[in-house]
Design an enzyme around this catalytic site. Sequence first.
Site, short mmCIF file in Angstrom:
data_model
loop_
_atom_site.label_atom_id
_atom_site.label_comp_id
_atom_site.label_asym_id
_atom_site.label_seq_id
_atom_site.Cartn_x
_atom_site.Cartn_y
_atom_site.Cartn_z
N HIS A 1 -4.76 -12.96 -3.66
CA HIS A 1 -4.79 -11.72 -2.87
C HIS A 1 -5.85 -11.78 -1.79
O HIS A 1 -5.57 -11.57 -0.60
CB HIS A 1 -5.05 -10.50 -3.75
N HIS B 1 0.82 -1.22 0.00
CA HIS B 1 0.00 0.00 0.00
C HIS B 1 0.85 1.27 0.00
O HIS B 1 0.60 2.20 0.77
CB HIS B 1 -0.94 0.01 1.20
N HIS C 1 -4.49 -8.94 1.79
CA HIS C 1 -5.76 -8.21 1.78
C HIS C 1 -6.21 -7.64 3.12
O HIS C 1 -6.95 -6.66 3.14
CB HIS C 1 -6.86 -9.12 1.21
N ASP D 1 -2.09 -5.27 -3.99
CA ASP D 1 -2.26 -4.05 -3.20
C ASP D 1 -0.90 -3.39 -2.96
O ASP D 1 -0.49 -3.10 -1.84
CB ASP D 1 -2.97 -4.35 -1.87
N HIS E 1 -6.82 -3.33 -5.19
CA HIS E 1 -6.48 -1.93 -5.49
C HIS E 1 -5.82 -1.77 -6.86
O HIS E 1 -5.63 -0.63 -7.30
CB HIS E 1 -5.58 -1.34 -4.40
#
Length: 825
Positions: free
Chosen positions: A646, A525, A736, A559, A592
């Site tokens: 994921h 992230h 996740h 992500d 994402h």
Amino acid sequence: MAQVARGRGGTAARPDFAKETQHGDPPSARFGHTTTWIGDDKVVLFGGATGDSGRYTITADAFLLEASQNVWSRIQGDGSAPLARAAHSAARVDQFQMVVYGGATGGGSLSSDDLHLLDMRNEERSQWMRVPVVGTTPGKRYGHTMIFNKPLLILFGGNSGQKAESDIWVLDVERSPFQWQEVSITAKRSPQARVYHSAELCRDGPAAGMMVVFGGRTAENQSLKDTWGLRQHRDGRWDWVEAPAKRGPPPEPRFQHSSFFIDSKLLIIGGRGSEVGKPLPTAVYDTETCEWRNLCSVQRFRHSSWVMAKLLFSYGGFDHKNPTAPTADLQVLDVERAIIAAQNANGVVGAGGEEGTGADAAEELPEVSNPPGSALDVAPPPTYASGARTATPPRRQERQLGSRHMDSGVSDVKVSSQVFVSLERDFTHQVQRVGIESLDQEGRKISSSNLTSNLAHQGEDEDVHTRCIAALLQPTTWQPDADPNAFFLSAAEVSRLCDLVLDVLMSQDMVLRLRAPIKVYGDVHGQFLDLLRLFARYKAPTDGEDGDIDSMDYLFLGDFIDRGAFSLETMCLLFALKVKYPSQIHLIRGNHEDPTINAIYGFGDECRRRLGEDPDDPDSCWNKFNRAFEWLPLGAVIEDKILCVHGGIGGSVNTVAEIAAMQRPLHVAQIPQTPFEQRVTDLLWSDPSDNDSISGVTFNETRDPDGTGRIMKFGPDRVDEFLSKNKPLSMIIRAHECVMDGFERFANGRLITLFSATDYCGHHKNAGALLFIRRDLTVVPKLIYPVERTAAMWDSRVMQQRPPTPPRPVRSARRSGDGEPGVEW
């Protein structure tokens, strides 16, 4: 006989081997024999010489020892048994199966070059057979070594009757017809020719997968004390690496000794040097710290040894006090007790407590790839030098050597009981190893019940990803730009990088088939500094000094972007690495990696600010990133045993084949309307239920309060059902969700959630983790904890508008620095 009481000779301060009583029909005193552990508590003794000096008799004896009770029985095997021999080699190739090769028959004569198999799977009737081999062979020899590293038998050195050898031969037991092939070595430095050395396969630590050779005697009768590791690279090359010695007294030169590994520690047992009457200590080499230490002596040479649990066994051989008559002694040493005593005597903490030193060792003795012939190996077999010897004529019977799925002492995927933890407050190198049970939250929910590994594009294309890696892959020195709106690459360069990675992704499958060893990373992230911290602590995907890409794959579970302040750095580095190492860097898609999501969670705005572009422009970098995302795989399978996705399997994903059949480019429906769209949603968005007591499939109220997105939670029964339908799969690894210890087990350990960003969005004080999957499929978690940051690590605007998803339910959040576990050795 209680095993805990065995091997405890001497005192606690000065442990020693304990001589044990033998029962049944024990072998007579002998030397030059082999003992081979074949499974359970069973050990097979074969061959060797009996009698006194000048009256030795070479034998073809075969005995079975039930080591738990020390009961011997003679093996009366049917079939074509090998003739009498000594100074031969033997290796276990499967449960209750072993092979024998070479040896001397006395009077200057050597045994044939046949390979013999002893099959003891039928308890009532053991069977010898001569393995049908075609082509050239290693030829007649004695004083050599042979180990089994699935699926390869590896033979090294010995004396051919004319001279000492340093050649290497391999035989793939999973390829029929069976054929020996001589290995061509590319390294500039190799061990010199030798005889009466030792060799053993390391299965743990930085040397995992390597055949480690120690000592021996040269053609000039010089005793040796060097240690070498033989490794095979993923591109098929073989080479030798000499083991470094950083601390402790080096072992004395020796030959006619034995060696075994216990975990990552190599034990050199007995042997003789230039003075036949001088006993030599048991030397222990820790491959993690490159440290030697000495334990008590077995006081034997030309003996045999084996290891069961933490007990070291020795049988027969010559006693230094009377080196003309062999013994029939069975001796046992509790190795763990002996090592602890040696550490206490030296006033040091147990080896392996510091990962910093071990990381250096890992550079010298890296982990290696699967040998050719493994189930998931798609690369061509390595090129071997041609031999010059004539093989035994092939037999009519083409029987496979052992079963197709031969074990290497490991039956299934398992999680390591120890976890590596980085306790730094900045870029220091303090890493400790702690018990998994010491983590606060991780396990509380489990109920009690292609030759392209180093491929790089040439010309202008190379400059984009090479420049990106050079600028960003600086794990201990990288610092953000003082201008938060600046980026070191131009929009045109980023666009070119996206084009390059798209070409690679389009050539690869929707479900990747991967090999161990491999490191698996969870959500990042955009917390680029956490990614670099993991690289700094546990090695990076580079062929440089602090890297391990030459012997390791890397898998990132999606992500990569959003919420964090450095999504561009994260994504550009991963794309650049994917271009440089397309067969070793693996990226799968997260929820994402979808334009609908990353347009509102920060990545679109970051591209606008830092690249000076309009994301709505069809040719913008943001759009090019998302076009590449639509070609990312949705899953990966490691060694046919571990599925990586994921999100999860929800209620609609039933087989791996369903995932593999999905077509790309893949557009994600925000409100699934068809069974196919629901499967995509489940793979990217679903979560396990809150604990093992909640079964079935339920709506995920945290992520989808009104239920319109059909985001689901799945219980442990779904995990069991999925794995049962997709055998031999036995574990699922997914990302996740933020989890407090960086990883968390579910479904009685058959599913692991992995999260790599620490203190997610500055809210949760969670640890970050990677999972290191060894070649034997042991899953080793490696953690980092949050550190204080002065610069902004997260997109504050996104944080205000869209607070982060809370972590999986826990009793309390971890405070930074509170309750950090210590090391217990």
